[in-house]
Design a protein around this motif. Structure first.
Motif, PDB file in Angstrom:
ATOM      1  N   TYR A 147       5.920  -0.098   6.232  1.00  0.00           N
ATOM      2  CA  TYR A 147       4.862  -1.058   5.919  1.00  0.00           C
ATOM      3  C   TYR A 147       5.517  -2.402   5.608  1.00  0.00           C
ATOM      4  O   TYR A 147       6.533  -2.443   4.907  1.00  0.00           O
ATOM      5  CB  TYR A 147       4.077  -0.577   4.697  1.00  0.00           C
ATOM      6  N   PRO A 148       4.965  -3.515   6.128  1.00  0.00           N
ATOM      7  CA  PRO A 148       5.627  -4.820   5.930  1.00  0.00           C
ATOM      8  C   PRO A 148       5.958  -5.063   4.458  1.00  0.00           C
ATOM      9  O   PRO A 148       5.140  -4.830   3.580  1.00  0.00           O
ATOM     10  CB  PRO A 148       4.571  -5.807   6.419  1.00  0.00           C
ATOM     11  N   HIS A 149       7.181  -5.528   4.228  1.00  0.00           N
ATOM     12  CA  HIS A 149       7.711  -5.562   2.878  1.00  0.00           C
ATOM     13  C   HIS A 149       6.868  -6.401   1.926  1.00  0.00           C
ATOM     14  O   HIS A 149       6.612  -6.016   0.780  1.00  0.00           O
ATOM     15  CB  HIS A 149       9.148  -6.099   2.919  1.00  0.00           C
ATOM     16  N   ASP A 150       6.417  -7.585   2.416  1.00  0.00           N
ATOM     17  CA  ASP A 150       5.680  -8.466   1.506  1.00  0.00           C
ATOM     18  C   ASP A 150       4.239  -7.991   1.292  1.00  0.00           C
ATOM     19  O   ASP A 150       3.516  -8.554   0.493  1.00  0.00           O
ATOM     20  CB  ASP A 150       5.686  -9.902   2.044  1.00  0.00           C
ATOM     21  N   GLN A 151       3.828  -6.956   2.026  1.00  0.00           N
ATOM     22  CA  GLN A 151       2.452  -6.470   1.871  1.00  0.00           C
ATOM     23  C   GLN A 151       2.392  -5.168   1.060  1.00  0.00           C
ATOM     24  O   GLN A 151       1.345  -4.528   0.996  1.00  0.00           O
ATOM     25  CB  GLN A 151       1.827  -6.209   3.252  1.00  0.00           C
ATOM     26  N   HIS A 152       3.500  -4.782   0.450  1.00  0.00           N
ATOM     27  CA  HIS A 152       3.535  -3.484  -0.237  1.00  0.00           C
ATOM     28  C   HIS A 152       2.496  -3.344  -1.335  1.00  0.00           C
ATOM     29  O   HIS A 152       2.130  -2.235  -1.711  1.00  0.00           O
ATOM     30  CB  HIS A 152       4.933  -3.237  -0.834  1.00  0.00           C
ATOM     31  N   TRP A 153       2.015  -4.482  -1.867  1.00  0.00           N
ATOM     32  CA  TRP A 153       1.020  -4.386  -2.934  1.00  0.00           C
ATOM     33  C   TRP A 153      -0.258  -3.728  -2.432  1.00  0.00           C
ATOM     34  O   TRP A 153      -0.984  -3.127  -3.213  1.00  0.00           O
ATOM     35  CB  TRP A 153       0.706  -5.772  -3.505  1.00  0.00           C
ATOM     36  N   ARG A 154      -0.500  -3.787  -1.118  1.00  0.00           N
ATOM     37  CA  ARG A 154      -1.755  -3.231  -0.611  1.00  0.00           C
ATOM     38  C   ARG A 154      -1.786  -1.711  -0.678  1.00  0.00           C
ATOM     39  O   ARG A 154      -2.702  -1.138  -1.278  1.00  0.00           O
ATOM     40  CB  ARG A 154      -2.021  -3.751   0.793  1.00  0.00           C
ATOM     41  N   PRO A 155      -0.785  -1.004  -0.082  1.00  0.00           N
ATOM     42  CA  PRO A 155      -0.790   0.464  -0.267  1.00  0.00           C
ATOM     43  C   PRO A 155      -0.681   0.839  -1.740  1.00  0.00           C
ATOM     44  O   PRO A 155      -1.267   1.830  -2.171  1.00  0.00           O
ATOM     45  CB  PRO A 155       0.437   0.951   0.515  1.00  0.00           C
ATOM     46  N   PHE A 156       0.037   0.020  -2.514  1.00  0.00           N
ATOM     47  CA  PHE A 156       0.171   0.316  -3.941  1.00  0.00           C
ATOM     48  C   PHE A 156      -1.198   0.281  -4.611  1.00  0.00           C
ATOM     49  O   PHE A 156      -1.581   1.194  -5.344  1.00  0.00           O
ATOM     50  CB  PHE A 156       1.121  -0.703  -4.584  1.00  0.00           C
ATOM     51  N   LEU A 157      -1.964  -0.790  -4.293  1.00  0.00           N
ATOM     52  CA  LEU A 157      -3.311  -0.924  -4.861  1.00  0.00           C
ATOM     53  C   LEU A 157      -4.195   0.239  -4.413  1.00  0.00           C
ATOM     54  O   LEU A 157      -4.969   0.793  -5.199  1.00  0.00           O
ATOM     55  CB  LEU A 157      -3.916  -2.259  -4.406  1.00  0.00           C
ATOM     56  N   ALA A 158      -4.047   0.616  -3.139  1.00  0.00           N
ATOM     57  CA  ALA A 158      -4.850   1.735  -2.614  1.00  0.00           C
ATOM     58  C   ALA A 158      -4.543   3.009  -3.390  1.00  0.00           C
ATOM     59  O   ALA A 158      -5.453   3.781  -3.720  1.00  0.00           O
ATOM     60  CB  ALA A 158      -4.572   1.930  -1.126  1.00  0.00           C
ATOM     61  N   MET A 159      -3.256   3.213  -3.691  1.00  0.00           N
ATOM     62  CA  MET A 159      -2.887   4.436  -4.422  1.00  0.00           C
ATOM     63  C   MET A 159      -3.437   4.396  -5.840  1.00  0.00           C
ATOM     64  O   MET A 159      -3.891   5.402  -6.374  1.00  0.00           O
ATOM     65  CB  MET A 159      -1.366   4.607  -4.435  1.00  0.00           C
ATOM     66  N   ILE A 160      -3.386   3.181  -6.458  1.00  0.00           N
ATOM     67  CA  ILE A 160      -3.938   3.041  -7.813  1.00  0.00           C
ATOM     68  C   ILE A 160      -5.428   3.375  -7.791  1.00  0.00           C
ATOM     69  O   ILE A 160      -5.950   4.093  -8.654  1.00  0.00           O
ATOM     70  CB  ILE A 160      -3.750   1.592  -8.319  1.00  0.00           C
TER      71      ILE A 160
END
Lengths: 368, 394
Positions: free
Chosen positions: A97-110
């Motif tokens: 997953y693109p490095h600078d976009q990691h907050w998105r899967p992280f948010l999805a997991m949260i």
């Protein structure tokens, strides 16, 4: 209480304490570890075994270990190299997953964790929670995929790591549930053709290993499609997981349906409800409640089984770990990396299975 | 009921409101839909196969396989046919499942009984074992043991020797076996005779007990016969003790039995994982027999051995055997994960076949048929067993 029956206080005036070796820690040790000669021998053998194995392991894992170093330093040190995890943490968890976009899967997991946490409480189970789940799953998909609201589109071929594992299992179970319920109803149906079709499907799927379905999804599905149409790998694996899980859910739901008393059907019939109404209003709400604990077990095995997508080369949590280990810098530290992944799996499964056990107890109590 | 009756006699009820006719309509519609879907998929397949010029049918089985298989129970070379290669795979799957099943039952029973131990330490350790191994995917465990062999274990030169004659190194496991001698054949024959004697003895002792009520210590005497007879034969034929011990020659061990790291890792992973589930099954089975049964049997004056054999086990086994069989089937199905660590089981050989011939449909169909066959045999056994032990109620 009758006052006559109350004994006079003098009887209790002099209480003799039990001997000191039968209560307190000493008593506990005597009772639980040295109650007879066989038990004592067992305790001694176990303690010797623990003394032989645990200290070297602790030394390896915590004393001699390196936590934030380069691979080269690790190769020289003798202890565990947890740097293989800390140094590649984001790749192991998020894959390509693109490095600078990691907050998105992280948010999805949260978001997923929040939904799961909120759904734990049985008081929250109602229609709105179901809508909340649908909305939540949709939002998760949106966060992962992007494309609108100024989010960059991330093709699903780039999804990987823990989010992929979670998506495959959660979406798999959600989509497989309605299908499983239909199959279970079909198996209970009095129409011979529909019944035999459902039986054949359920037994066929339950008789073969998941890996054969995954093979099918990766090599045979493309042949089923008309020329020019193609699905990506992840969707095909997801379909295989859904088809597989549905058969197991069908069997669990069938258990719930068979647990329904005959009187429930008769009562519904005498009220003049037709088949769909009977099922939707009377039978399924009760049957599905019974089968929630075994359904959680199915979620656990679906979660564990998604790791098989490694074999058809999807980058789930296990595959990202493996590809980290093929890097020459980190070669040879499989044990550490696998222990880390095992801990992630263990934590998730442990909470789910504990929850399922607790729920079973609660439901048993309220049924009584 | 009356409505139904009316519909048959007077036909006043419309077609749509007659449940029996409606169900025919539903079924015909379902069949039609499935038929249409099947036709659509089939036409797609034939079109795609023709476009990619892939052959169909099982003709490829008679062609030369031209790939080697590392481990085999029957002679096989790359010049042999696909059919034989696949057969090698089936045998490998059966081998791993067979040995795995035996080890799993032993280990699982041991852990399950430990879980119920009165000893706090032992039961805690068993609980941790069960919880941890159940919650880690079996594939991850296989990878771990595979890495354990290749990365952690030393080279053959510094091989570990946990017990005399057993060597563990990154080339796998080597252990010693007795050198084959005629004495072993005699021992096998005497064991067979022992089985026969025990069988006859059992019939006789049961008949005698029914007639006279006298009890014969069957278990101890049969054990004595089964172990004693081969031992006496061994001693009579000169007590040969020569062992075939693995010796380090060049880069690997020669002699004894050598087991590859792939096989050992697969077996270890499958057995450890499945035994955790079996332990739970065994525990539940033992706990299902209520304590009152034990007390009642003791009140009747049964000895502990009889208590176990006549009261506890028959009831516990009724609970244990069905889930145990399904765990054994799970082990067989999970053995297909061998493909991930390079052990040539059936799925792995079939996968290679698919890659070489491109005949994916036939390959996947064969995988499914073989595993379905295993599970059908298992469920046939289950049904037979359930019928045999079903409670006969008043």
């Amino acid at each position: 209480m009758d006052s006559k029956n109350q004994p006079s206080k003098t009887v209790y005036a002099k209480t003799v304490k039990p001997p000191v070796i039968q209560i307190g820690p000493i008593g506990w040790i005597r009772k639980n570890l040295f109650s007879d000669w066989f038990n004592s021998v067992l305790t001694v053998i176990t303690v010797i075994f623990l003394i032989k194995t645990v200290p070297p392991l602790v030394t390896w894992a915590f004393v001699d270990s390196l936590w934030f170093s380069t691979g080269a330093e690790c190769h020289e040190a003798g202890g565990a190299c947890w740097s293989v995890v800390t140094g590649n943490f984001r790749f192991i968890i998020f894959g390509f997953y693109p490095h600078d976009q990691h907050w998105r899967p992280f948010l999805a997991m949260i978001l997923l964790a929040g939904l799961l946490f909120y759904s734990q409480n049985r008081d929250h189970w109602n229609k709105y929670l179901a809508y909340g789940w649908i909305l939540g799953l949709f939002l998760m998909g949106l966060l992962m995929k992007g494309g609108i609201l100024g989010l960059d589109t991330v093709e699903s071929t780039q999804w990987g790591g823990l989010p992929l594992t979670l998506i495959l299992s959660i979406f798999g179970l959600t989509a497989a549930y309605p299908m499983g319920v239909l199959l279970a109803l079909g198996r209970q149906s009095r129409m011979p053709i529909i019944q035999s079709l459902c039986i054949v499907y359920i037994e066929l799927i339950r008789g073969v290993p998941l890996i054969s379905l995954l093979f099918m999804s990766s090599v045979v599905f493309p042949l089923f499609l008309p020329e020019g149409v193609s699905f990506n790998n992840i969707l095909r694996a997801q379909v295989a997981i859904i088809l597989f899980t549905a058969a197991y859910i069908a069997e669990v739901v069938r258990g719930g349906l068979q647990g329904m008393a005959r009187g429930q059907y008769e009562a519904a019939e005498s009220l003049g409800l037709n088949y769909v109404q009977t099922m939707r209003l009377v039978i399924l709400p009760q049957a599905l409640k019974i089968v929630i604990p075994p359904s959680v077990s199915i979620l656990i095995s679906a979660f564990k089984d998604t790791s098989l997508v490694v074999i058809i080369a999807l980058y789930d949590l296990l595959k990202t770990t493996q590809s980290t280990l093929t890097n020459p810098e980190w070669m040879g530290f499989s044990a550490e990396a696998y222990i880390f992944v095992a801990m992630i799996y263990f934590t998730c499964c442990f909470f789910m299975s504990n929850y399922s056990r607790r729920l079973e107890r609660e439901l048993n109590r309220s049924n009584r | 009921m009356t409505a139904n009756h009316n519909s048959k006699t007077s036909g006043k009820v419309s077609f749509w409101n007659d449940p029996s006719k409606r169900s025919i309509l539903y079924q015909v519609t379902t069949l039609l839909l499935i038929g249409l879907l099947g036709y659509y998929l089939f036409s797609n397949i034939t079109h795609n196969l023709a476009r990619q010029s892939i052959a169909t049918g099982f003709g490829f089985l008679q062609k030369e396989a031209s790939f080697e298989i590392g481990e085999k129970l029957i002679p096989y070379s790359a010049a042999d046919k696909y059919a034989r290669a696949l057969w090698v795979g089936v045998l490998n799957t059966l081998l791993v499942s067979f040995i795995g099943t035996i080890l799993t039952v032993i280990l699982g029973t041991f852990v399950g009984v430990s879980r119920l131990s009165k000893n706090w330490l032992v039961s805690r350790i068993a609980a941790i074992y069960i919880e941890v191994l159940q919650d880690i995917p079996v594939l991850l465990q296989l990878f771990f043991w595979y890495a354990f062999f290749y990365e952690i274990l030393p080279s053959p030169r510094q091989a570990l020797q946990p017990i005399d004659g057993v060597f563990l190194c990154n080339r796998g496991l080597a252990f010693m076996v007795p050198v084959f001698q005629p004495a072993h054949v005699y021992m096998a024959i005497s064991f067979g005779i022992g089985c026969l004697i025990v069988f006859v003895l059992r019939l006789w002792s049961r008949k005698r007990q029914e007639k006279t009520g006298k009890y014969f210590p069957l278990f101890r005497s049969s054990l004595g016969i089964l172990i004693g007879l081969p031992m006496v034969t061994w001693w009579l034929s000169g007590a040969p003790t020569r062992m075939d011990i693995p010796v380090l020659t060049g880069f690997n061990f020669k002699g004894g039995v050598n087991v590859s790291p792939e096989f050992t890792a697969l077996l270890l992973g499958l057995v450890l994982y499945t035994s955790a589930f079996v332990a739970e099954v065994v525990r539940a089975g033992i706990q299902s027999v209520s304590h009152g049964q034990t007390e009642a049997a003791m009140a009747l004056g049964l000895k502990p051995g009889h208590l176990l054999k006549l009261v506890i086990l028959p009831q516990a086994l009724r609970v244990i055997v069905p889930p145990l069989t399904s765990q054994m089937l799970n082990l067989t199905k999970n053995s297909s994960l061998a493909v991930a660590i390079g052990y040539p089981d059936f799925v792995s050989v079939a996968g290679t076949t698919i890659n070489q011939t491109g005949q994916a449909i036939e390959g996947v169909a064969m995988i499914m048929i073989v595993y379905l066959f295993f599970s059908l045999i298992t469920s046939a056994f289950m049904n037979w067993y359930n019928k045999r032990i079903a409670l006969v109620e008043r």
